[in-house]
Motif scaffolding. Structure first.
Motif, PDB file in Angstrom:
ATOM      1  N   GLN A  59       0.829  -1.200   0.000  1.00 56.10           N
ATOM      2  CA  GLN A  59       0.000   0.000   0.000  1.00 56.10           C
ATOM      3  C   GLN A  59       0.867   1.255   0.000  1.00 56.10           C
ATOM      4  OE1 GLN A  59       0.308  -2.353   2.419  1.00 56.10           O
ATOM      5  NE2 GLN A  59      -0.655  -1.701   4.321  1.00 56.10           N
ATOM      6  N   SER A  60       0.291   2.384   0.415  1.00 55.00           N
ATOM      7  CA  SER A  60       0.963   3.678   0.238  1.00 55.00           C
ATOM      8  C   SER A  60       2.108   3.908   1.215  1.00 55.00           C
ATOM      9  CB  SER A  60      -0.053   4.809   0.421  1.00 55.00           C
ATOM     10  OG  SER A  60      -0.418   4.896   1.792  1.00 55.00           O
ATOM     11  N   VAL A  61       2.920   4.896   0.872  1.00 55.58           N
ATOM     12  CA  VAL A  61       3.986   5.376   1.746  1.00 55.58           C
ATOM     13  C   VAL A  61       3.433   5.713   3.134  1.00 55.58           C
ATOM     14  CG1 VAL A  61       5.441   7.427   2.156  1.00 55.58           C
ATOM     15  CG2 VAL A  61       5.507   6.273  -0.071  1.00 55.58           C
ATOM     16  N   GLN A  62       2.302   6.444   3.156  1.00 51.00           N
ATOM     17  CA  GLN A  62       1.770   6.902   4.446  1.00 51.00           C
ATOM     18  C   GLN A  62       1.374   5.736   5.341  1.00 51.00           C
ATOM     19  OE1 GLN A  62       1.291   8.529   1.658  1.00 51.00           O
ATOM     20  NE2 GLN A  62       2.338  10.389   2.298  1.00 51.00           N
TER      21      GLN A  62
ATOM     22  N   ASP B 123      -3.221  13.514  -2.681  1.00 55.59           N
ATOM     23  CA  ASP B 123      -2.982  14.529  -3.715  1.00 55.59           C
ATOM     24  C   ASP B 123      -2.563  15.896  -3.159  1.00 55.59           C
ATOM     25  OD1 ASP B 123      -3.753  12.591  -5.492  1.00 55.59           O
ATOM     26  OD2 ASP B 123      -5.773  13.350  -5.736  1.00 55.59           O
ATOM     27  N   ASN B 124      -2.319  15.990  -1.842  1.00 53.13           N
ATOM     28  CA  ASN B 124      -1.972  17.287  -1.240  1.00 53.13           C
ATOM     29  C   ASN B 124      -2.959  18.368  -1.682  1.00 53.13           C
ATOM     30  OD1 ASN B 124       0.261  16.018  -0.206  1.00 53.13           O
ATOM     31  ND2 ASN B 124       1.643  17.691  -0.691  1.00 53.13           N
ATOM     32  N   PHE B 125      -4.222  18.052  -1.567  1.00 53.16           N
ATOM     33  CA  PHE B 125      -5.265  18.899  -2.122  1.00 53.16           C
ATOM     34  C   PHE B 125      -5.966  19.699  -1.031  1.00 53.16           C
ATOM     35  CE2 PHE B 125      -9.928  18.721  -2.495  1.00 53.16           C
ATOM     36  CZ  PHE B 125     -10.097  19.758  -3.387  1.00 53.16           C
ATOM     37  N   TRP B 126      -6.322  20.960  -1.319  1.00 51.14           N
ATOM     38  CA  TRP B 126      -7.079  21.758  -0.352  1.00 51.14           C
ATOM     39  C   TRP B 126      -8.392  22.226  -0.947  1.00 51.14           C
ATOM     40  CZ3 TRP B 126      -7.515  26.373  -2.819  1.00 51.14           C
ATOM     41  CH2 TRP B 126      -6.451  26.790  -3.620  1.00 51.14           C
ATOM     42  N   ARG B 127      -9.393  22.338  -0.074  1.00 53.55           N
ATOM     43  CA  ARG B 127     -10.711  22.797  -0.489  1.00 53.55           C
ATOM     44  C   ARG B 127     -11.099  23.969   0.401  1.00 53.55           C
ATOM     45  NH1 ARG B 127     -16.429  19.648   0.830  1.00 53.55           N
ATOM     46  NH2 ARG B 127     -17.714  20.666  -0.731  1.00 53.55           N
ATOM     47  N   VAL B 128     -11.642  25.013  -0.198  1.00 52.01           N
ATOM     48  CA  VAL B 128     -12.113  26.170   0.564  1.00 52.01           C
ATOM     49  C   VAL B 128     -13.632  26.194   0.526  1.00 52.01           C
ATOM     50  CG1 VAL B 128     -12.137  28.683   0.734  1.00 52.01           C
ATOM     51  CG2 VAL B 128     -10.055  27.502  -0.027  1.00 52.01           C
ATOM     52  N   VAL B 129     -14.239  26.331   1.705  1.00 49.81           N
ATOM     53  CA  VAL B 129     -15.688  26.572   1.789  1.00 49.81           C
ATOM     54  C   VAL B 129     -15.849  28.025   2.220  1.00 49.81           C
ATOM     55  CG1 VAL B 129     -17.838  25.972   2.934  1.00 49.81           C
ATOM     56  CG2 VAL B 129     -16.169  24.171   2.411  1.00 49.81           C
ATOM     57  N   ALA B 231       0.371  13.888   6.145  1.00 52.12           N
ATOM     58  CA  ALA B 231       1.709  13.793   5.558  1.00 52.12           C
ATOM     59  C   ALA B 231       1.615  14.111   4.069  1.00 52.12           C
ATOM     60  CB  ALA B 231       2.268  12.392   5.764  1.00 52.12           C
ATOM     61  N   GLU B 232       2.758  14.343   3.474  1.00 50.30           N
ATOM     62  CA  GLU B 232       2.771  14.625   2.040  1.00 50.30           C
ATOM     63  C   GLU B 232       2.383  13.357   1.260  1.00 50.30           C
ATOM     64  OE1 GLU B 232       6.125  16.914  -0.033  1.00 50.30           O
ATOM     65  OE2 GLU B 232       6.545  14.837  -0.514  1.00 50.30           O
ATOM     66  N   PHE B 233       1.537  13.530   0.257  1.00 50.87           N
ATOM     67  CA  PHE B 233       1.123  12.383  -0.571  1.00 50.87           C
ATOM     68  C   PHE B 233       1.086  12.869  -2.018  1.00 50.87           C
ATOM     69  CE2 PHE B 233      -1.339   9.309  -2.723  1.00 50.87           C
ATOM     70  CZ  PHE B 233      -1.559   8.196  -1.931  1.00 50.87           C
ATOM     71  N   ILE B 234       2.151  12.613  -2.737  1.00 46.71           N
ATOM     72  CA  ILE B 234       2.244  13.046  -4.136  1.00 46.71           C
ATOM     73  C   ILE B 234       1.819  11.880  -5.014  1.00 46.71           C
ATOM     74  CG2 ILE B 234       3.712  14.032  -5.926  1.00 46.71           C
ATOM     75  CD1 ILE B 234       3.428  15.833  -3.473  1.00 46.71           C
ATOM     76  N   CYS B 235       0.571  11.902  -5.426  1.00 48.51           N
ATOM     77  CA  CYS B 235       0.039  10.786  -6.212  1.00 48.51           C
ATOM     78  C   CYS B 235       0.805  10.612  -7.520  1.00 48.51           C
ATOM     79  CB  CYS B 235      -1.441  11.033  -6.493  1.00 48.51           C
ATOM     80  SG  CYS B 235      -2.234   9.709  -7.397  1.00 48.51           S
ATOM     81  N   ASN B 236       1.294  11.732  -8.056  1.00 46.99           N
ATOM     82  CA  ASN B 236       1.963  11.659  -9.354  1.00 46.99           C
ATOM     83  C   ASN B 236       3.280  10.908  -9.335  1.00 46.99           C
ATOM     84  OD1 ASN B 236       1.085  12.405 -11.948  1.00 46.99           O
ATOM     85  ND2 ASN B 236       0.605  14.431 -11.150  1.00 46.99           N
ATOM     86  N   GLU B 237       3.736  10.510  -8.144  1.00 43.84           N
ATOM     87  CA  GLU B 237       4.902   9.619  -8.102  1.00 43.84           C
ATOM     88  C   GLU B 237       4.618   8.346  -8.899  1.00 43.84           C
ATOM     89  OE1 GLU B 237       6.796  10.893  -3.771  1.00 43.84           O
ATOM     90  OE2 GLU B 237       5.660   9.041  -3.954  1.00 43.84           O
ATOM     91  N   LEU B 238       3.332   8.115  -9.110  1.00 46.17           N
ATOM     92  CA  LEU B 238       2.904   6.995  -9.952  1.00 46.17           C
ATOM     93  C   LEU B 238       3.676   6.948 -11.267  1.00 46.17           C
ATOM     94  CD1 LEU B 238       0.528   4.876 -10.264  1.00 46.17           C
ATOM     95  CD2 LEU B 238      -0.665   6.669 -11.493  1.00 46.17           C
TER      96      LEU B 238
END
Lengths: 115, 250
Positions: A59-62, B123-129, B231-238
């Motif tokens: 699974q993932s790094v995290q 995805d290190n993504f942020w959402r603003v409401v 934690a950092e999660f860079i999906c594009n490491e794919l």
């Protein structure tokens, strides 16, 4: 079997036979600690004296860092390890979805055991 | 010149105050929120099954049924392999809402006076409401995650989201969940968010999308607090993966 055909694994675990668990022991050749899934490659000796390469998908790094404290240095080339998991369903694909790792000192880590 | 300097100083001060507030004020939500408003701050992760949908029988229109049949999800009863799947997540593309909530990944909520922030680990993504009383823009700008505007109603935060990019093509799928239920550009998403107890948050989701569903679709999603930090999660490491079948055909 050529090594280039072997390091195949799937993001989704549908490629793996979840009803079967196999165990493979070998020498680490590569450890890929990246998202969304991590991977390990082992050089495995066969009865006829030849070696083949097995791939294991995690699974993932995290998940691996957060729950088991693993990082990019957890496995080094040359380490002896055993991986248990579900094998790829297809012929000629020496890969598995890893469920458990046994390190050389006997430490066992059930990587599916996450909250 | 002096005025410009003062403006710069004021902007700098505001920026520092905002950053300080992000770290310090997150537990002091009550000084901004109206009396009785919920404290939603903290790290959350879904406690509902990720391979579920809002309703067991989704009232799909013909438009949606046709697209659902062409969906190749990575999860659930129709799971496809990574090379065959066409889920947005396999391409590390944003999933929109409520799709993101189905990922087994934590997100953190910060409550500020004029907005609520959701930081998603994946995805290190942020959402603003936006909570400043604004209206949706007259000229819509459709984006991956849309525009979200909220207000407090008693112990509930009500958030409406519009202008999420809908289902586009075989290679640009947009789903409400991880099972392949599509949505269109017309989607209006309403979330009623409240705290059930110290460890539980509930989001009652209503999807109004007449293009895709013959009637509004509703469901309740529950989330539990988590003790760990994002934690950092860079999906594009794919794209770096040497496991070639982890990524779709290019």
């Amino acid at each position: 079997m050529a090594a280039s055909n072997l390091s195949l694994a799937h993001h989704a675990n549908s490629a793996y036979d979840r009803t079967t668990t196999i165990s493979i022991t070998g020498t680490v050749t590569r450890w890929q600690f990246i998202n969304p899934h991590c991977g390990i490659w082992l050089q495995v000796s066969q009865e006829d004296g030849t070696t083949i390469e097995w791939a294991g998908e995690f699974q993932s790094v995290q998940d691996l860092y957060r729950f088991f404290g693993w990082n990019k240095d957890t496995f080094q080339p040359g380490d002896e390890v055993t991986i248990l998991g579900n094998p790829d369903r297809r012929d000629g694909h020496a890969s598995m979805w890893v469920s458990e790792v046994i390190f050389a000192d006997g430490t066992r880590v059930d990587v599916r055991n996450t909250p | 010149m002096q005025i410009r300097k003062n403006n710069r100083a004021a902007r700098l001060l505001a920026a520092v105050a905002t950053i300080a507030c992000l770290t310090v004020c997150s537990n002091a939500y009550s000084q901004y929120a109206p009396a009785g408003a919920p404290d939603l701050t903290g790290v959350w992760q879904r406690t509902f099954p990720g391979n579920s949908s809002l309703m067991e029988e989704m009232p799909m229109t013909e438009w949606a049924s046709e697209r659902f049949a062409r969906a190749k999800p990575l999860h659930g009863p129709r799971t496809a392999s990574a090379t065959e799947a066409n889920a947005a997540e396999i391409r590390c593309l944003p999933m929109g809402f409520p799709g993101y909530y189905y990922r087994p990944r934590p997100f953190e909520i910060f409550q500020l006076p004029d907005r609520l922030l959701m930081l998603f680990e994946v995805d290190n993504f942020w959402r603003v409401v936006h909570l400043d009383g604004r209206e949706f823009p007259e000229v819509p700008l459709h984006t991956w995650n849309g525009t979200s505007i909220g207000h407090y109603e008693g112990d509930t935060l009500v958030v409406e989201t519009r202008h999420i990019l809908g289902w586009e093509s075989e290679s640009n799928q947009r789903w409400l969940d991880r099972l392949g239920h599509p949505f269109s550009d017309e989607l209006v998403l309403t979330e009623r968010i409240r705290r059930i107890d110290d460890e539980t948050m509930e989001i009652e989701v209503t999807v109004d999308d007449p293009v895709a569903y013959s009637e509004p679709v509703s469901g309740t999603l529950t989330f539990g607090t988590k003790s760990y930090e994002l934690a950092e999660f860079i999906c594009n490491e794919l794209m770096l993966s040497q496991l070639p079948e982890m990524r779709p055909e290019q």
